[in-house]
Design a protein around this motif. Structure first.
Motif, PDB file in Angstrom:
ATOM      1  N   PHE A 200      -1.992   0.767  -6.040  1.00 33.92           N
ATOM      2  CA  PHE A 200      -1.978   2.136  -5.530  1.00 33.92           C
ATOM      3  C   PHE A 200      -2.997   2.965  -6.296  1.00 33.92           C
ATOM      4  CE2 PHE A 200      -0.618   6.564  -5.950  1.00 33.92           C
ATOM      5  CZ  PHE A 200      -0.620   6.940  -4.613  1.00 33.92           C
ATOM      6  N   ILE A 201      -3.800   3.734  -5.567  1.00 33.04           N
ATOM      7  CA  ILE A 201      -4.784   4.631  -6.179  1.00 33.04           C
ATOM      8  C   ILE A 201      -4.316   6.067  -6.008  1.00 33.04           C
ATOM      9  CG2 ILE A 201      -7.180   5.418  -6.165  1.00 33.04           C
ATOM     10  CD1 ILE A 201      -7.958   2.732  -4.915  1.00 33.04           C
ATOM     11  N   GLY A 202      -4.060   6.710  -7.134  1.00 35.15           N
ATOM     12  CA  GLY A 202      -3.659   8.118  -7.122  1.00 35.15           C
ATOM     13  C   GLY A 202      -4.437   8.886  -8.171  1.00 35.15           C
ATOM     14  N   THR A 203      -5.747   8.749  -8.117  1.00 37.17           N
ATOM     15  CA  THR A 203      -6.615   9.281  -9.179  1.00 37.17           C
ATOM     16  C   THR A 203      -7.028  10.735  -8.983  1.00 37.17           C
ATOM     17  OG1 THR A 203      -8.432   8.178  -8.010  1.00 37.17           O
ATOM     18  CG2 THR A 203      -7.538   7.062  -9.927  1.00 37.17           C
ATOM     19  N   ASP A 362      -5.715   4.116   6.447  1.00 40.62           N
ATOM     20  CA  ASP A 362      -5.161   4.080   7.800  1.00 40.62           C
ATOM     21  C   ASP A 362      -3.839   4.835   7.828  1.00 40.62           C
ATOM     22  OD1 ASP A 362      -3.249   2.399   6.683  1.00 40.62           O
ATOM     23  OD2 ASP A 362      -4.104   0.566   7.533  1.00 40.62           O
ATOM     24  N   GLU A 363      -3.109   4.718   8.951  1.00 42.00           N
ATOM     25  CA  GLU A 363      -1.858   5.472   9.095  1.00 42.00           C
ATOM     26  C   GLU A 363      -0.787   5.047   8.098  1.00 42.00           C
ATOM     27  OE1 GLU A 363      -1.902   1.900  11.672  1.00 42.00           O
ATOM     28  OE2 GLU A 363      -3.244   3.618  11.396  1.00 42.00           O
ATOM     29  N   SER A 364      -0.941   3.872   7.486  1.00 38.72           N
ATOM     30  CA  SER A 364       0.020   3.404   6.491  1.00 38.72           C
ATOM     31  C   SER A 364      -0.446   3.677   5.067  1.00 38.72           C
ATOM     32  CB  SER A 364       0.274   1.905   6.672  1.00 38.72           C
ATOM     33  OG  SER A 364      -0.873   1.155   6.326  1.00 38.72           O
ATOM     34  N   CYS A 365      -1.489   4.474   4.922  1.00 41.18           N
ATOM     35  CA  CYS A 365      -2.054   4.832   3.619  1.00 41.18           C
ATOM     36  C   CYS A 365      -2.787   3.674   2.937  1.00 41.18           C
ATOM     37  CB  CYS A 365      -0.989   5.380   2.668  1.00 41.18           C
ATOM     38  SG  CYS A 365      -0.179   6.883   3.247  1.00 41.18           S
ATOM     39  N   PHE A 373      -3.621   0.655  -1.607  1.00 36.95           N
ATOM     40  CA  PHE A 373      -3.177   1.873  -0.944  1.00 36.95           C
ATOM     41  C   PHE A 373      -3.624   3.095  -1.751  1.00 36.95           C
ATOM     42  CE2 PHE A 373      -0.591  -1.551   0.485  1.00 36.95           C
ATOM     43  CZ  PHE A 373      -0.164  -1.243   1.766  1.00 36.95           C
ATOM     44  N   ALA A 374      -3.599   4.245  -1.123  1.00 37.37           N
ATOM     45  CA  ALA A 374      -4.009   5.463  -1.821  1.00 37.37           C
ATOM     46  C   ALA A 374      -3.318   6.664  -1.189  1.00 37.37           C
ATOM     47  CB  ALA A 374      -5.528   5.635  -1.768  1.00 37.37           C
ATOM     48  N   MET A 399       3.815   0.369   1.159  1.00 38.19           N
ATOM     49  CA  MET A 399       3.589  -0.708   0.200  1.00 38.19           C
ATOM     50  C   MET A 399       4.767  -1.670   0.184  1.00 38.19           C
ATOM     51  SD  MET A 399       1.878   1.601  -2.831  1.00 38.19           S
ATOM     52  CE  MET A 399       1.608   0.284  -4.036  1.00 38.19           C
ATOM     53  N   LEU A 400       5.975  -1.137   0.256  1.00 37.83           N
ATOM     54  CA  LEU A 400       7.155  -1.990   0.285  1.00 37.83           C
ATOM     55  C   LEU A 400       7.183  -2.836   1.561  1.00 37.83           C
ATOM     56  CD1 LEU A 400       9.791   0.529  -1.106  1.00 37.83           C
ATOM     57  CD2 LEU A 400       8.926  -1.515  -2.255  1.00 37.83           C
TER      58      LEU A 400
END
Length: 409
Positions: A200-203, A362-365, A373-374, A399-400
């Motif tokens: 996951f990218i949350g930068t 995309d629509e699922s992040c 994911f991001a 992600m799950l």
């Protein structure tokens, strides 16, 4: 405070179609929370807030309530004062934050890497840990928090909240690796190689945008997002010019007045102020002045040079004057938005961003790299904590699903 929030809670109409909840980006179940509060079921109310929004304690302090929950209260539309839900939320969330008991699902056998420990990263880490995943957070700074630690001034959000979230991560058995900037020595490819099932990218959006005008490299000039990281390290003198009129500009103006400046002026190109009205009012109360109709041309030793705006009958900018106007300032601080840093894009084959530097999802992040994911500002641009949380919740759920895990109830 107790008497105030009790009175406020009793004013709630318990609407069947709550516009307040609709106005909240993360759809906080406000009438249900208030009902539980009125029944003195404090733990249940706090749990409901936290499960819906792990950052509820923060959002209760820093959200733009006038434009969201409280601004949409039906009482407000009837000409009465809206229910001051932020005070109720703050009371409940602050108590519950130290009472959270994690009961994670059985281990899923899945490993997740979270890059960035800001609001989006913390939200994803907690949600995935609760679902039984083994989570490691990689944070480039020495402390977690992201904008909570390095962007929002402490007079708006006490730094103790960051410490409490660190304790939550520890309680959820989330591993935190500080002082590690993925995209430098470590790359996303290294994380995948070492057995992480998803990343996951949350930068966030931590790179300041330039004006593109002469003078930005002068010694007496700072960018707002850089200044707010450590104001005490940046001498500003007595007079400060702030370029831009968003929330960061308001935070900067209020901060410089707490760090030695006697005068802070905020310069806006037009009469449209993008900052929330609450922040504008607090900024004025603190003694800062907002000057509209100033188009920056350059920054000199004595301060910024502007062209004055010419307004039409509707108050819109019709043009600018030819002559330059010198505004005197010891320091000029530029606050004209932010964009994500691009080191992950440069070091990750297939990872793409748009023309603004925002990651494409995309629509699922999920990004343009399978399994990566991001969410948050790195996708949305510089919005608010609550927008980052809403986006991160969707990413965590996706992600799950991607890993074939069951989301914790």
């Amino acid at each position: 405070m107790s008497l105030h929030i009790i009175e406020e809670a009793h004013r709630c109409l318990g609407c069947k179609k709550p516009l307040c909840q609709k106005g909240c980006p993360v759809s906080t179940p406000i009438p249900e929370v208030i009902r539980l509060f009125n029944e003195r079921r404090m733990n249940e109310a706090g749990e409901l807030l936290f499960s819906n929004n792990p950052m509820s304690s923060v959002c209760s302090l820093v959200c733009n309530h006038a434009a969201q929950c409280e601004g949409n209260c039906i009482l407000n539309r009837k000409g009465e004062a809206p229910v001051h839900f932020s005070a109720i939320e703050s009371y409940l969330s602050d108590i519950y934050l130290d009472r959270v008991k994690f009961a994670p699902s059985p281990p899923s056998g899945k490993r997740v890497a979270v890059i960035g420990a800001g609001p989006a990263g913390i939200t994803v880490a907690l949600k995935l840990a609760e679902a039984g995943c083994e989570v490691t957070v990689f944070e480039m700074e020495s402390s977690i928090g992201g904008v909570l630690e390095y962007g929002i001034p402490s007079f708006r959000l006490p730094r103790s909240y960051v410490d409490r979230f660190r304790k939550l991560l520890d309680a959820a058995r989330v591993s935190v690796r500080p002082n590690t900037a993925v995209g430098e020595s470590l790359h996303i490819g290294d994380l995948m190689r070492d057995g992480y099932d998803t990343v996951f990218i949350g930068t966030g959006a931590g790179r300041a945008k330039k004006l593109g005008t002469p003078g930005e490299a002068r010694a007496n000039v700072y960018f707002g997002v850089d200044y707010l990281k450590m104001p005490e390290a940046c001498p500003v003198g007595e007079r400060v010019a702030v370029i831009g009129a968003g929330n960061v500009a308001m935070d900067v103006a209020r901060t410089v007045l707490r760090h030695g400046a006697r005068e802070a002026r905020i310069y806006a190109r037009s009469r449209n102020i993008s900052a929330s009205m609450d922040e504008v009012e607090y900024t004025k109360l603190d003694g800062a002045e907002i000057v509209c109709g100033k188009l920056i041309q350059s920054i000199g030793e004595d301060g910024p040079l502007f062209k004055d705006a010419l307004f039409d009958e509707e108050g819109k900018v019709a043009g600018y004057s030819d002559e330059l106007v010198q505004e005197l300032a010891d320091t000029t601080i530029i606050c004209v938005s932010q964009t994500p840093k691009n080191k992950l894009v440069l070091t990750t084959p297939g990872l793409k961003s748009d023309d603004r530097g925002l990651l494409i999802v995309d629509e699922s992040c999920m990004t343009t790299v399978p399994g990566v994911f991001a969410a948050g500002d790195v996708v949305l641009g510089p919005l608010t904590v609550v927008h980052a949380v809403e986006n991160a919740k969707r990413a965590a759920s996706a992600m799950l699903d991607y890993m074939g895990c069951t989301e914790a109830s």
